[in-house]
Write a protein that holds these residues in place. Structure first.
Motif, mmCIF file in Angstrom:
data_model
loop_
_atom_site.group_PDB
_atom_site.id
_atom_site.type_symbol
_atom_site.label_atom_id
_atom_site.label_comp_id
_atom_site.label_asym_id
_atom_site.label_seq_id
_atom_site.Cartn_x
_atom_site.Cartn_y
_atom_site.Cartn_z
ATOM 1 N N ILE A 103 0.827 -1.220 0.000
ATOM 2 C CA ILE A 103 0.000 0.000 0.000
ATOM 3 C C ILE A 103 0.855 1.261 0.000
ATOM 4 O O ILE A 103 0.351 2.338 -0.268
ATOM 5 N N CYS A 104 2.146 1.115 0.288
ATOM 6 C CA CYS A 104 2.976 2.320 0.326
ATOM 7 C C CYS A 104 4.442 1.907 0.360
ATOM 8 O O CYS A 104 4.772 0.819 0.848
ATOM 9 N N GLU A 105 5.316 2.743 -0.151
ATOM 10 C CA GLU A 105 6.759 2.537 0.077
ATOM 11 C C GLU A 105 7.486 3.860 0.030
ATOM 12 O O GLU A 105 7.008 4.824 -0.559
ATOM 13 N N GLY A 106 8.628 3.893 0.679
ATOM 14 C CA GLY A 106 9.417 5.123 0.719
ATOM 15 C C GLY A 106 10.249 5.150 1.975
ATOM 16 O O GLY A 106 10.338 4.148 2.697
ATOM 17 N N ALA A 107 10.835 6.311 2.246
ATOM 18 C CA ALA A 107 11.600 6.466 3.486
ATOM 19 C C ALA A 107 10.614 6.398 4.653
ATOM 20 O O ALA A 107 9.421 6.678 4.485
ATOM 21 N N TYR A 108 11.126 6.019 5.833
ATOM 22 C CA TYR A 108 10.236 5.817 6.985
ATOM 23 C C TYR A 108 9.314 7.016 7.226
ATOM 24 O O TYR A 108 8.114 6.851 7.451
ATOM 25 N N ARG A 109 9.873 8.219 7.166
ATOM 26 C CA ARG A 109 9.083 9.421 7.459
ATOM 27 C C ARG A 109 7.882 9.561 6.525
ATOM 28 O O ARG A 109 6.781 9.875 6.964
#
Ligand code: ADP
Ligand code: MG
Length: 269
Positions: free
Chosen positions: A239-245
């Motif tokens: 459902i989502c990906e990227g840097a933790y923030r």
């Protein structure tokens, strides 16, 4: 840690159905050399199934796994391990009556598996392999906990959970993998132990800057501290990906993960 641009593991449209249940649904995931990716999501969202499909325990219903340019889709666990992907399991899988050394060397069978006849007649070679195995196992275990090096021939049952987890990671690392998959390595540990173990994992990454790691972990402060990139699963879907923030601020992630209360970080240990 330096992350290199080279993709080492690429999963495309990975899908796994168990009867009517779709445990993994069209998941794409790329892992680059030297990267630590956090695989997160609520219980039952398909994280362990993702590891099981990548490592050949289950063949995917659809999709592909490419590793270092070669197709690894639906290969056997042995082939996956030989090609350079090692893992640990969500439930601790050490053999408690066996020594630390024996537990670690189970992970080295690829290099030691010559059979009884070879070992009986080629004593010199056997001895060299054994000595090399001993020094590698000792060096590895001392990266995690210097005290363990002195106790290599003691039963694992005598050591606390954090050391058992370390030993499992050493067992995966002894095969010199290019990719390490860690399934909830901190399960059953205290906050302080979790923090120590994560420091160890960061150190492992520093020792081998090419090693790429995917870690499944529930403690969000851990994910924040050690990962370069996160992938979030819910009901088997990414459902989502990227840097933790970025991921922590995502509304869909907040709803999936904590029923809309937001992704909370645990208080720093
Ligand atoms: N061998 C299996 N047979 C049937 N269902 C399974 C099997 N393995 C996992 N599942 C189901 O797939 C879903 C995802 O499980 P899992 O990957 O273990 O989740 P997670 O690791 O994110 O908690 C769950 O609903 C689980 O019950
Ligand atoms: Mg799991």
């Amino acid at each position: 840690m330096t992350i290199q641009s080279q993709t080492v593991l690429s999963c495309q449209g990975l899908t796994k159905k168990f009867g009517g249940l779709t445990a993994l649904n069209q998941v794409d995931l790329d892992l680059r050399k030297g990267e630590i990716v956090g695989l997160i999501g609520p219980n039952g969202s398909g994280k362990t199934t993702f590891f099981n499909v990548v490592t050949g325990i289950y063949a995917p219903t659809a999709g592909s796994v490419t590793f270092a340019g070669a197709d690894l889709t639906a290969k056997s666990p042995q082939q996956v391990y030989r090609s350079g992907i090692a893992r640990t399991f969500q439930r601790s899988r050490v053999c408690l009556p066996l020594s630390i050394f024996d537990n670690i060397m189970i992970g080295n069978h690829m290099r030691l598996n010559h059979g009884l006849i070879h070992n009986l007649f080629c004593r010199g070679e056997f001895r060299r392999e054994y000595e090399q195995g001993y020094s590698e196992a000792r060096k590895l275990v001392e990266t995690f906990n210097p005290d363990l090096g002195e106790h290599l021939f003691e039963a694992v049952a005598n050591f606390p959970m954090i050391d058992r987890r370390r030993i499992e990671i050493c067992r995966a690392l002894i095969s010199h993998p290019k990719v390490l998959l860690l399934d909830e390595p901190s399960a059953g540990m205290t906050h302080d132990e979790t923090r120590q173990l994560m420091d160890d994992i960061l150190e492992v990454g520093q020792h081998d800057p090419d090693l790429a790691i995917i870690i499944i972990e529930h403690e969000m402060n851990v994910i924040e501290r050690i990962t370069n990139h996160c992938v979030v699963l819910n009901f088997g879907q990414k459902i989502c990906e990227g840097a933790y923030r970025e991921v922590a601020a995502d509304q869909q992630v907040q709803e999936a993960y904590l029923g809309g209360e937001g992704v909370q970080t645990c208080s720093p240990a």
